[in-house]
Design an enzyme around this catalytic site. Structure first.
Site, PDB file in Angstrom:
ATOM      1  N   ASN A  50       0.845  -1.201   0.000  1.00  0.00           N
ATOM      2  CA  ASN A  50       0.000   0.000   0.000  1.00  0.00           C
ATOM      3  C   ASN A  50       0.876   1.246   0.000  1.00  0.00           C
ATOM      4  O   ASN A  50       1.800   1.354   0.807  1.00  0.00           O
ATOM      5  CB  ASN A  50      -0.871   0.021   1.278  1.00  0.00           C
ATOM      6  CG  ASN A  50      -1.984   1.042   1.215  1.00  0.00           C
ATOM      7  OD1 ASN A  50      -2.624   1.202   0.171  1.00  0.00           O
ATOM      8  ND2 ASN A  50      -2.224   1.733   2.313  1.00  0.00           N
ATOM      9  N   GLU A  51       0.614   2.137  -0.907  1.00  0.00           N
ATOM     10  CA  GLU A  51       1.261   3.455  -0.920  1.00  0.00           C
ATOM     11  C   GLU A  51       2.743   3.378  -0.552  1.00  0.00           C
ATOM     12  O   GLU A  51       3.202   4.030   0.397  1.00  0.00           O
ATOM     13  CB  GLU A  51       0.512   4.410   0.019  1.00  0.00           C
ATOM     14  CG  GLU A  51      -0.891   4.705  -0.477  1.00  0.00           C
ATOM     15  CD  GLU A  51      -1.650   5.743   0.354  1.00  0.00           C
ATOM     16  OE1 GLU A  51      -1.173   6.111   1.437  1.00  0.00           O
ATOM     17  OE2 GLU A  51      -2.722   6.193  -0.098  1.00  0.00           O
ATOM     18  N   CYS A  91      14.857   5.055   4.193  1.00  0.00           N
ATOM     19  CA  CYS A  91      15.511   4.507   5.377  1.00  0.00           C
ATOM     20  C   CYS A  91      17.011   4.751   5.231  1.00  0.00           C
ATOM     21  O   CYS A  91      17.534   4.805   4.111  1.00  0.00           O
ATOM     22  CB  CYS A  91      15.215   3.010   5.484  1.00  0.00           C
ATOM     23  SG  CYS A  91      15.998   2.221   6.919  1.00  0.00           S
ATOM     24  N   CYS A 107      19.450   3.080   7.402  1.00  0.00           N
ATOM     25  CA  CYS A 107      20.090   2.169   8.362  1.00  0.00           C
ATOM     26  C   CYS A 107      21.331   1.512   7.753  1.00  0.00           C
ATOM     27  O   CYS A 107      21.673   1.725   6.595  1.00  0.00           O
ATOM     28  CB  CYS A 107      19.084   1.104   8.803  1.00  0.00           C
ATOM     29  SG  CYS A 107      18.739  -0.134   7.546  1.00  0.00           S
ATOM     30  N   CYS A 137      20.652  -0.506   4.712  1.00  0.00           N
ATOM     31  CA  CYS A 137      20.504   0.331   3.526  1.00  0.00           C
ATOM     32  C   CYS A 137      21.865   0.849   3.060  1.00  0.00           C
ATOM     33  O   CYS A 137      22.116   0.948   1.860  1.00  0.00           O
ATOM     34  CB  CYS A 137      19.546   1.493   3.812  1.00  0.00           C
ATOM     35  SG  CYS A 137      17.834   0.940   3.933  1.00  0.00           S
ATOM     36  N   GLU A 157      -8.146   4.927  -4.606  1.00  0.00           N
ATOM     37  CA  GLU A 157      -8.733   5.495  -3.402  1.00  0.00           C
ATOM     38  C   GLU A 157      -9.108   6.946  -3.652  1.00  0.00           C
ATOM     39  O   GLU A 157      -8.388   7.684  -4.314  1.00  0.00           O
ATOM     40  CB  GLU A 157      -7.744   5.481  -2.216  1.00  0.00           C
ATOM     41  CG  GLU A 157      -7.325   4.125  -1.720  1.00  0.00           C
ATOM     42  CD  GLU A 157      -6.398   4.220  -0.511  1.00  0.00           C
ATOM     43  OE1 GLU A 157      -6.367   5.292   0.138  1.00  0.00           O
ATOM     44  OE2 GLU A 157      -5.692   3.245  -0.241  1.00  0.00           O
ATOM     45  N   LYS A 164     -10.361   7.449  11.998  1.00  0.00           N
ATOM     46  CA  LYS A 164     -11.743   7.155  12.381  1.00  0.00           C
ATOM     47  C   LYS A 164     -12.719   8.193  11.856  1.00  0.00           C
ATOM     48  O   LYS A 164     -13.914   7.925  11.776  1.00  0.00           O
ATOM     49  CB  LYS A 164     -11.874   6.984  13.895  1.00  0.00           C
ATOM     50  CG  LYS A 164     -11.860   8.261  14.692  1.00  0.00           C
ATOM     51  CD  LYS A 164     -11.902   7.945  16.184  1.00  0.00           C
ATOM     52  CE  LYS A 164     -11.920   9.233  16.991  1.00  0.00           C
ATOM     53  NZ  LYS A 164     -11.493   9.039  18.370  1.00  0.00           N
ATOM     54  N   HIS A 210     -11.961   9.764   8.855  1.00  0.00           N
ATOM     55  CA  HIS A 210     -11.813   9.776   7.402  1.00  0.00           C
ATOM     56  C   HIS A 210     -13.163   9.378   6.795  1.00  0.00           C
ATOM     57  O   HIS A 210     -13.830   8.472   7.286  1.00  0.00           O
ATOM     58  CB  HIS A 210     -10.723   8.789   6.984  1.00  0.00           C
ATOM     59  CG  HIS A 210     -10.354   8.895   5.548  1.00  0.00           C
ATOM     60  ND1 HIS A 210      -9.216   9.529   5.106  1.00  0.00           N
ATOM     61  CD2 HIS A 210     -10.980   8.465   4.439  1.00  0.00           C
ATOM     62  CE1 HIS A 210      -9.159   9.469   3.786  1.00  0.00           C
ATOM     63  NE2 HIS A 210     -10.228   8.823   3.355  1.00  0.00           N
TER      64      HIS A 210
END
Lengths: 659, 659, 659
Positions: free
Chosen positions: A146-147, A155, A157, A160, A308, A357, A359
């Protein structure tokens, strides 16, 4: 329920509700003619409650109910939100942020793409889900994660860092080449061992934030690397799905012009482009139109989906106004006009708790079907049902292209020396807006696109020059077309290095101009430019960036009226045979851009219908059933659909109004 | 020196000065009629210079001098500021902040409440101090630590994480119940082991800051837990004091409407409410009056003290203006009028160095007693001496209650979806201000308060519905009283979950209304509401939040005049028998709130005297000696005190003016 | 090429370019009469590619080419930018920032001054470079490292903590003395072991940022310590150079009024003052003049150099306008007028990549010599050539001194209690600006300077009183001179503790005044002050700080017109014999400051020529060849140079204009 229609429905999370609520849901879906549900997006925790435990009981029931309800199903791999056990047992799956802080469990969309545990477990989960649900009746797409890349994208780290070094070894022959590309002799940065290279963030090359880097070359490569690393997550899941399902389209939901991810690098790996449309304001028709065209351009003009949108309010803004009457339909039809074959909502039922909640949802907390919002949802559902397959698969033909380039976006906004108040997207939207107001059909394409089919190519601020783009723009002009570019074009090579020549660098010959100086001013201070077009048009305000142009073969079209460069060239046009190359050296106001863009459109007879009404958008969509024309009135929030070719089918002409 | 009078004096740190200065101090105290000193607040380092060394030499001398001087003594446990050795030897006593950073030694008010070393050593120190000084002549109160929870309130270390899990196990039967309360199915947050739970901060559930959380339920519980953890520190010290001293009141200084700590959770554990009054601006009479009433409400209306205020300037603002002539007296008398039995200063003598060296003091760096500031201090001292015990112990009776609720404060301000520009305290102060302008006596009470004694209960934005509050509000109406609430009321349960019903949820029946849509707008954009009250009042500006109300039993009192909901209800009133329930669905300007509030007050004949003068505050205080009326003119900075019942004592009528 | 002229040229990095480009460079240098190159600033990585490898091949070639070209050479030790291997092998060389975060490799100017590896390797490198290049023909200066202390100045690592404790042991006899100096009894901070002391940053004594500290004494000492620690790096390198070269001046490039480093502590260790002039805006003549005078004051008035300025744009601002026509010359001549013997650029050729690739340069990316910018550079070069040695070594005599004090800068801006909107530099520039508009010659000096040669000493906001400064100011007045100070003066001792007396503390007697109250207001709110000077001048706006003055021997010159202190003194003058001591208790507007400053100047007949033209700056420079007067018109961007004493040399009178 018809399946041959625009997909209509959206994210559906019945796992958050008791079974009796499911039946209420389906009753409401029927009322609203909702035929599609997206399932499983946040299901990781319940399908895999521990590393060695998979439990599909709930997901089976959800899928089964959808099948029984005859719905089309978009099935997600739930890897966009990790379960607590994963973060707890493998802390490295949590991102290390730009500040260098390793996070702990929380939120979503925050995995480290290079964490071995995430890579292994997400692929394994995709495999198991595909194995189980391939062949489910009504399954129309796989929705991976998702997205990707939200909300912050990167990132930093140690995993990475190591992966970045591997990526760099693939890109550069050796450290000499890397040092040359990054110009490391500057500030004594000559790398002598790959291990010396660290991710560019607030602890290394950056100050103030992600846009302020000591080495654009390093940061640019890191952005590419991070976009590729997330893509590798997607590809890994897709491969596992393909082991079981060879045919169903695999997609993931994009976010329009989303800076962290170069969607052009991703596009070849998707079967279908989809995106989530959450415009920041209430009058965003230009930005949305642009985004639709950008998304459509990812797959060479094939229909895309709006995966969406909100039926009422978003929840994440500081201020969250409701959609005004008619806007839900207007924006949905705008998407369809621009090539969408699906318009889906987040979400079917409002969550009971947590940050979304409030949205918007098809069903609110009380489950009402008698509200204005639900009525508009249902009205649109029935309109779509009535439209049927009329435009499914239809295209939006365009003879004008706008080039959009993530490398130029990244590079211009991390470059010191000009004006930090200029946004690349803003510059592109300036030109796109002028085309939109003229109701010209536009493709938004990458700089690698085949340009041979376009009469007009507009490449605003095409800062980074890659591959043979200069040659291909020249070819447009040589065959009689028109090319337009603006300040900041042609300045940087693929490593963000300056060309050792006059700006606009490799584009100089084509446009017949050189930039002698580049002046800047803060917002609010303006120069004036007069354009020698259409007789004597109103002078235009110029702001932010002022390139002082020296024509070298071009004619002067616009001149500055103030400051020490009053009388010097601001806009030029080089004619080459039947073709034209325009260079616009400053940030013109909409009046100035309209004048230039309409002059160009008229030259190619591409000025659209109703170009005198700035609120009325007109888009044609052509397919098997002929051409449909969508007239979208953004002031009145009304839509008219005309079947203009072949002669209108008397069974379908409609005008939306709020019910 | 009289002890039967308003306590007057304040924080006194002679340990920072040589002995000869002490004598100057006491001479000045005599000049200013100062009868009370607060001792030991920052004494930890000198009474315990090392873990195993206690040295009371200095504190003994300070106490002895106060006793010799016949002063009342407030004795502090010095645990609000840790000594260097403690932080050095036990690094865990330093807080880990919202960013996840473990601090090192510095500042004050920054201990981790769950650090074992702090818990052990602070209790031990309280014990030793109580053992030594119990029975000291003039000892009128124990002052535990200092301003708990300041400045930022919370710690997020591993000790706190562990203690949070313990706290959660006490609150929830099992993880199923916790998952349900937090709605963890959202975003795949199903916790399967208590150890997976981490504190919600910038490294986990939060973005942007403390008000942006992915899970309100988690953050809300963490706030409660942290408030309780600090309370446990207080209780632990109090218990150790009580081992030695069974009678002297134990308190700690609160900070009025201070968000990090739920003072209503603390109040039962204090013997006396005290607070530090540092208003942010120069005209803060409404905010201060509210704060006094809030603090008085902590102990059911018993007198409280102002433990600290500045005689001249604060030092911590960006701009620190001096108190204008008369303001020192005006604000002190306001406190007394609202129920204070003590008005104390921070500080008696300006510190020589460090960040509060310019904070106002009774004695400045030169020790002058001929300045305007000292003269006003002394003038007030003599006024208080003259007043004697006239109002000591007297009450401030009120038939109007305003409900203030920390859970609603926390929840509304961490909730996505409406309007981030609304502050809960601001909404409450809006209604309180209307009552104040009407000179109505008000109690500010928690939602657990006994409401049976009130004619009017105003519960602005009572967002979180806890216990039987809905029933108790209904009872007010049923017995003929009036209840008023506003937008955002009745939206969330104790876990910040939405009710699965129309807003205002469990309050819907009482108010006879449902909210169909909730629109929002940025500051500066306004709608207009006309109120069908008092004939045809001026339309009121409505801003920020616009609930579109559908009456279900209520009558429409106010209607929107603009936007697509022009004509829809903004304010409603449901009459039920002799009672009334008002619902105000938008953020009205003071004009609108005054109209509503005065309509309600007049119904109960509770409109106060001089309600037409917006600068004149009138407060009555009733006690053994009858009723005193305080007339506080905030424009002229003057005070008049009338003994209105029984007939004024001719010995005491006064009007302050600056000397 | 003449060497007896103002040094003209700048930073030159041929190591970034192939050899053929070098020849283009020198051809352009000839065109522009550039005679000086600064070499090696960022050369660490190529002269020492690994810890045990030194390779001077490239640097030899660069130096050799400069020698062949007959240029003067400024040779840098390249220790301002570390190579990657150093940071990789010795992570402690990377700074730990104010947030407590240890950085990794990136950027430049970011070494920890107390890291043993940096100390050892930087000194060793300086030694080797000095050994190799001492005696190079044309070598006119050693340039150690680069812009010490930039960009953020401080490190807070464990090495620094340890070194801070050593530094403190050198400053304080014992912990008792330290505790007394820091006033640690406040907030229980009594240190009982040196190891308890930690650096003051965001994890210890600071909140909000570097200007908000709980203990000014600690932070003030840390600033001094950090300035000294960086100085030790410089001194260490200088010592190594001096082992080989006893004569050539050693310098490092300063940054004008740069807060992190106390240049007055550094000045004795430099042989020559140099600085980099990058004003933040386009009309900065007052700030630049002040900076020149400050830099000249570092070495008792000896000529200094502008080591860097940009020929066209800076790259680091949010908005980077080009220098307008004539400005390059105007600003260069201003530097020379104020005592510069060198005006040098950063940089000779624009970098191909990285963050300064658009920073202005003598040669742009195309290497053009026909641009406006290059023409102005060359024009100035030839002017300087024509001027020859006319002003070399000449002085700028002044009978007015302005005292500038880093301790007061640091302390006022980290002190709570007054007004955070006041900047110390802004206050000083206010007075300096009034002197500048009056064309008065000014020395900007430390408070330790010999004041015996000045008629006028202006010490704005001289907050920290050190040594015998009070006596020396008194001596100025006693011998008939004039002293002026302002609000905030005389408030703090060397440890930032308040004096236990009336403000202005030890200055009280001299000025015959005491401050009774100090009021503050936010920007935008003003009081008015009328000055009893020059008949009846226009009232002046007073803002931000309002000290209410009580004369004790002084006469009242200015009175407030508003607020409760209307009629009270705002400005006073004490006459003592033939001398005068002025105290200005508020932040007056330029009109008010001009009135006061000109009154004082006229008293000493020091009002300069053309004082009625606010755009025309007039500066005289006196030397072996007589006196040259520079008339700098900042509105027209023109310069006129007059040889006024002895009578003008007819061979040189010039007026710049852009070519």
């Amino acid at each position: 329920m018809t399946t041959s229609q625009i997909h209509y429905g959206g994210d559906y999370n019945p796992e958050q509700w008791p079974r009796d609520v499911w039946e209420e849901d389906y009753a409401a879906f029927d009322l609203a003619a909702i035929d599609t549900v997206t399932i499983g997006v946040f299901a990781w925790a319940h399908v895999q409650p521990a590393e060695d435990v998979y439990d599909f009981t709930m997901l089976d029931a959800i899928v089964q109910r959808a099948v029984e309800g005859g719905r089309k199903i978009v099935l997600a791999t739930p890897t966009g939100a990790m379960p607590p056990w994963l973060a707890h047992e493998y802390p490295e799956v949590n991102r290390t942020d730009f500040q260098g802080r390793r996070h702990v469990y929380g939120q979503r969309h925050n995995h480290c793409p290079n964490a071995p545990a995430y890579q292994r477990l997400s692929a394994e989960l995709a495999d198991r889900i595909a194995a189980r649900y391939t062949g489910t009746p009504g399954l129309i797409a796989w929705h991976v994660a998702n997205e990707y890349g939200g909300p912050d994208g990167s990132c930093y780290c140690d995993h990475c860092a190591a992966a970045f070094r591997v990526w760099l070894r693939g890109r550069y022959r050796d450290l000499d080449e890397l040092n040359e590309a990054w110009n490391t002799m500057f500030w004594s940065h000559l790398f002598t061992d790959w291990e010396q290279i660290v991710p560019p963030n607030a602890l290394s090359e950056h100050w103030r934030g992600p846009n302020h880097t000591a080495f654009q070359g390093i940061t640019l490569d890191y952005r590419r690397f991070m976009s590729d690393a997330l893509l590798a997550n997607f590809v890994s899941e897709k491969e596992r799905i393909r082991r079981h399902d060879a045919a169903t389209p695999v997609t993931t939901n994009f976010m329009g012009p989303f800076r962290p991810i170069d969607y052009h690098r991703w596009a070849p790996h998707l079967d279908l482009a989809t995106w989530d449309n959450y415009p920041p304001g209430q009058r965003e028709e230009v930005r949305m139109a642009f985004s639709h065209d950008l998304m459509r351009g990812l797959k060479d003009g094939a229909p895309f989906w709006v995966m969406e949108q909100t039926p009422t309010i978003t929840a994440s803004r500081d201020v969250n106004p409701v959609k005004r009457p008619g806007v839900l339909g207007l924006w949905s039809w705008q998407a369809i006009a621009h090539g969408a074959d699906g318009v889906l909502y987040f979400q079917m039922r409002q969550s009971r708790g947590a940050c979304e909640k409030y949205h918007g949802a098809v069903l609110d907390h009380a489950g009402r079907t008698d509200t204005r919002a639900f009525k508009e949802i249902a009205y649109l559902g029935h309109q779509l049902q009535e439209l049927g397959d009329a435009v499914l698969g239809a295209r939006v033909p365009a003879r004008t292209a706008v080039i959009f380039d993530w490398d130029s976006w990244w590079t211009t906004e991390m470059t010191d020396g000009f004006n930090r108040h200029v946004s690349y997207l803003g510059v592109v939207l300036g030109y796109y807006g002028a085309l939109w107001r003229a109701n010209a059909a536009v493709d938004v394409v990458p700089c690698t696109a085949d340009l041979s089919g376009y009469d007009i190519v507009i490449a605003p601020a095409l800062h980074v020059v890659k591959g043979d783009i200069a040659d291909r723009l020249r070819a447009v002009v040589e065959r009689g077309g028109t090319v337009v570019t603006s300040f900041w074009a042609g300045r940087a090579d693929e490593s963000a290095r300056a060309f050792l020549m006059d700006a606009p660098g490799p584009f100089g010959d084509l446009f017949g101009v050189r930039v002698e100086e580049t002046d800047s001013a803060p917002p609010g201070e303006a120069n004036t430019v007069t354009l020698a077009l259409r007789g004597d048009p109103t002078p235009s305000a110029a702001s932010l960036v002022f390139e002082i142009l020296e024509p070298e073969g071009a004619e002067v079209i616009g001149t500055y009226q103030q400051d020490f460069y009053a009388g010097r060239a601001a806009v030029t046009r080089r004619r080459a045979g039947a073709g034209e190359a325009w260079y616009v050296g400053t940030d013109l106001d909409p009046n100035g851009l309209d004048t230039i863009v309409r002059t160009v459109l008229e030259r190619h007879q591409l000025l659209g219908p109703h170009a005198d009404n700035p609120d009325l958008e007109v888009v044609d969509r052509e397919g098997m059933n002929g051409t449909y024309r969508f007239l979208l009135d953004h002031a009145a929030a009304t839509v008219e659909i005309q079947h203009i070719s072949p002669p209108p089918n008397p069974d379908f002409t409609d005008e939306t109004s709020h019910p």
